[in-house]
Motif scaffolding. Structure first.
Motif, mmCIF file in Angstrom:
data_model
loop_
_atom_site.group_PDB
_atom_site.id
_atom_site.type_symbol
_atom_site.label_atom_id
_atom_site.label_comp_id
_atom_site.label_asym_id
_atom_site.label_seq_id
_atom_site.Cartn_x
_atom_site.Cartn_y
_atom_site.Cartn_z
ATOM 1 N N TYR A 71 20.962 -35.930 18.387
ATOM 2 C CA TYR A 71 19.557 -35.325 18.174
ATOM 3 C C TYR A 71 19.239 -35.934 16.549
ATOM 4 O O TYR A 71 19.828 -35.974 15.742
ATOM 5 N N CYS A 118 25.409 -26.344 21.666
ATOM 6 C CA CYS A 118 24.088 -26.624 21.179
ATOM 7 C C CYS A 118 23.261 -25.095 21.707
ATOM 8 O O CYS A 118 23.761 -24.559 22.891
ATOM 9 N N VAL A 119 22.428 -24.797 21.053
ATOM 10 C CA VAL A 119 21.617 -23.558 21.508
ATOM 11 C C VAL A 119 20.661 -23.712 22.878
ATOM 12 O O VAL A 119 20.572 -22.901 23.547
ATOM 13 N N TYR A 202 22.940 -26.213 15.383
ATOM 14 C CA TYR A 202 21.597 -26.517 14.595
ATOM 15 C C TYR A 202 22.021 -26.371 13.289
ATOM 16 O O TYR A 202 21.316 -26.680 12.254
#
Ligand SMILES: Nc1nc2c(c(=O)[nH]1)N[C@H]1C(S)=C(S)[C@@H](COP(=O)(O)O)O[C@H]1N2
Ligand SMILES: [Mo]
Length: 241
Positions: A71, A118-119, A202
């Motif tokens: 990311y 990861c969300v 994040y």
């Protein structure tokens, strides 16, 4: 997907990948043509570089098993190495600091093995990490009495995150130097990134360049765009933290 150290562009085994190849593979995957594990492994290798421009994780819809997405909320991120890397500690501290990679490597290293979550839904089971406890750096910095939070800066020039000072001192919050049993690759945010083990991905700022002590928690990049500031994986820990 395990990228080589120093990877910084769309290459597979040293050969640049053509844009047409990438688009072709995406089309194949989208059409459900891609099935076998060998094909998927090959696909995740090829796709990794373009996921650098996939902040929302939509390429995660293409099946590639339990592997990391790369990311970045920005395009190109400068590369840093042992000579050029610096980590600044500043803001509300008694002792500001500027650490080199060698300085950080010389400090006690903490190892963690956890699922990375990861969300947006993808996760990677039992990832190996090591690095310096953030609390060690905070002790050396000696926050001034009004300091209540830390704010992370990235040398991508855009990403920010924050933790309360209490969260920052948890013993599974590390300034990571190793990930997946090797130096952190450029695409994973190397040479140094945060790993905030008890929280969603994040919170783990990549390409870490600075840690600033602040009077209160300030919203980070994704929080300004709607992600919750409380990112504990275990909801029971979130309240009042
Ligand atoms: N600088 C920076 N740090 C970042 C991000 C980013 O886009 N830029 N994405 C975050 C998100 S949402 C996740 S899930 C993880 C992903 O880590 P990876 O790219 O190594 O898979 O990094 C986090 N840290
Ligand atoms: Mo994420």
């Amino acid at each position: 997907m395990r990228a080589a150290a120093g990877d910084d562009g769309p290459e597979v085994d040293g050969k640049p990948i053509g844009r047409r190849t990438i688009l072709g593979l995406i089309a194949l995957a989208g059409a459900g043509v891609v099935g076998g594990k060998a094909v998927q492994d090959g696909l995740s290798k090829v796709l990794a570089p373009i996921e650098l421009r996939d902040p929302t994780g939509l390429t995660g819809l293409i099946p590639n098993g339990n592997s990391f997405r790369f990311y970045s909320v920005t395009g190109a991120v400068p590369t840093k190495n042992a000579q050029t890397y610096r980590l600044a500690i500043d803001g509300m501290v008694t002792n500001t600091a500027s650490y080199t990679l060698a300085d950080l490597q010389a400090m006690p290293q903490t190892k963690l093995v956890r699922d990375f979550q990861c969300v947006t839904g993808w996760y990677v089971p039992q990832v190996h990490w090591s690095g310096v406890r953030l609390s060690t750096l905070l002790d050396r910095a000696a926050p001034t009495p009004g300091a209540r939070a830390v704010r992370f800066r990235s040398f991508d020039g855009t990403y920010t995150e924050s933790l309360s000072l209490e969260q920052a001192r948890l013993d599974d919050v590390i300034v990571a130097l190793q990930m997946l049993d090797g130096p952190i690759t450029h695409n994973h945010g190397g040479p140094v990134r945060m790993y905030v083990a008890p929280m969603y991905g994040y919170k783990s700022t990549k390409w870490l360049s600075g840690i600033e002590l602040t009077a209160k928690v300030e919203q980070g990049y994704w929080e300004d765009r709607g992600y919750p500031v409380d990112a504990f994986l275990d909801p029971a820990r979130g309240h009042g933290a």
